[in-house]
Design a protein around this motif. Sequence first.
Motif, short mmCIF file in Angstrom:
data_model
loop_
_atom_site.label_atom_id
_atom_site.label_comp_id
_atom_site.label_asym_id
_atom_site.label_seq_id
_atom_site.Cartn_x
_atom_site.Cartn_y
_atom_site.Cartn_z
N TRP A 320 0.83 -1.21 0.00
CA TRP A 320 0.00 0.00 0.00
C TRP A 320 0.87 1.26 0.00
CZ3 TRP A 320 -4.81 0.20 -1.39
CH2 TRP A 320 -5.62 -0.94 -1.27
N SER A 365 0.65 5.67 5.79
CA SER A 365 0.14 4.60 4.93
C SER A 365 -0.64 3.58 5.73
CB SER A 365 1.31 3.93 4.20
OG SER A 365 0.87 2.84 3.43
N TYR A 369 -4.39 2.12 5.56
CA TYR A 369 -4.50 0.70 5.22
C TYR A 369 -3.73 -0.14 6.24
CZ TYR A 369 -6.05 2.76 0.84
OH TYR A 369 -6.72 3.50 -0.10
N TYR A 488 -8.86 -3.21 -0.77
CA TYR A 488 -8.35 -3.60 0.55
C TYR A 488 -9.11 -4.85 0.98
CZ TYR A 488 -7.22 -2.92 5.58
OH TYR A 488 -6.79 -3.05 6.87
N MET A 496 -3.71 -6.25 -0.39
CA MET A 496 -4.31 -5.68 -1.58
C MET A 496 -4.79 -6.84 -2.43
SD MET A 496 -2.63 -3.08 -4.42
CE MET A 496 -2.28 -1.78 -3.24
#
Length: 512
Positions: A320, A365, A369, A488, A496
Amino acid sequence: MVDIYFSASLIFSILIPLLFFVISMLKTITSTSILTKLPKSYILFGSFLAILKKRERFAQWTSEIITSTPNLTFTLRHPFGRRLVFTANAANVQHILKTHFHNYDKGHFFRSTLRDFLGDGIFNADGENWKFQRQISSHEFNTKSLRNFLETVVDSELSDRLVPILENAVAHDTVLNIQDILQRFAFDNICKIAFGYDPGYLSVSLPEEKLAVAFEKAVMLSSDRFGAIIPYFWKIKRALNIGSEKQLKIAVREVREFAKEIIREKKQQLDGKSGQESSSVDDLLSRFLSSGHSDEDFVADIVISFMLAGRDTTSAALTWFFYLLSNNPEVESEILREIKEKQEAASAYDEVKEMVYIHASLCESMRLYPPIPMDTKEALSDDVLPDGTVVRKGTRVTYHPYAMGRVEKVWGNDWAEFHPARWLDRENVTKEWRFVNRDSYTYPVFHAGPRICLGKEMAFIQMKRVVAGILCRFRVVPVVVKGAEPVYEAGLAAKMKSGLLVRIEVRTEEAS
């Protein structure tokens, strides 16, 4: 006639303001989403239909509900009267993970769901068993061990395997799945730390290594158990040894047989050393065997748990990170500036410790996520959370890092933006960046309280070293279909979905 007109005007003068008041109230109620966000619940089946419909994006759906409620907490009703409390309220998180830590265990549901795979390993343990494993494991994360991990394990994997693979991709204009590459990188690293064993999973040929394949299948099928709306279904399949449960049994057996084989070899190595040599151990497995615990099943539980933690979390976080970086060239430029500045550090360890901007970028980040989107505890007795939510004995309470990174009153109205500077401040004298930490109950990406992640610093130094090692040489360019956003995907760790396809370009001096 005058009386009629007077009466009518009086009625309108009362009704119209009243109507506007009602409309205003409805807007207020709608804005808090009490009417629109909470799923419908039925007496016997709870919110079964809504859960079934949203199961593919469960983390996102529950996050949307949480962030729409006034106290950042709601109760989801499962079939047959089971209730699950979700919260993104930092006061509640602190209550669960610290203040009333003694009242919130992993619980029967979590432990039974993962017992076939993790056994009684640290991430599936409570009480004295958990305390013992944590105490022994903590020695693996002191400064000396972290420095050794970076300068021997990470650097060799980076220079001898990762960089050559990226160079090969440049030479042949190959599209890589960077999530797969980073997962292989992390798998090799954690096996070296956990077992003192090198699987060579990150080789130029990208082999289908037996242990890695079995481990991936065990993780995936164990995650699917949590997705079962009615747990009895997977338990019936396990009893009958059919379908996904049969596949899980085979995968777990392969992982455990391999682990036990390594354990036996490690025992022979330790037995063949002198007392002084055996006291100097450099991997997790050796530490537990040297502590006097020789039960193969128990030691295998411990090591498999650490493999799980080290394999998926850092690779998902970095995937991510590189995606977000590709959409924010100004952040990449600042990172490159920092990499150049820190190259004069005394050692690789000192270099990554001083990379403040990269550290902030990784935190940002993971805010958007998080590798672990949700974590659940079970109440051992009746309780009341700080926001007034009543929790009955046996109720599962889930704190939600994914939702917590999206709370506007915490992160501001620009919460959806990738903005590393929100973690930074300038020093008054030097004007250098200074990292501004958030408390672990507002940002519980690495858990919090007594069970806060032991490997937090190890994860950061590994990720920072990878970021610096890649970006100083290459540009990572996602191959994204126009209009298609990455998904996600939540599981034991969030990834991912389908990974991230990228092209690797050599970074020229002008481009950097």
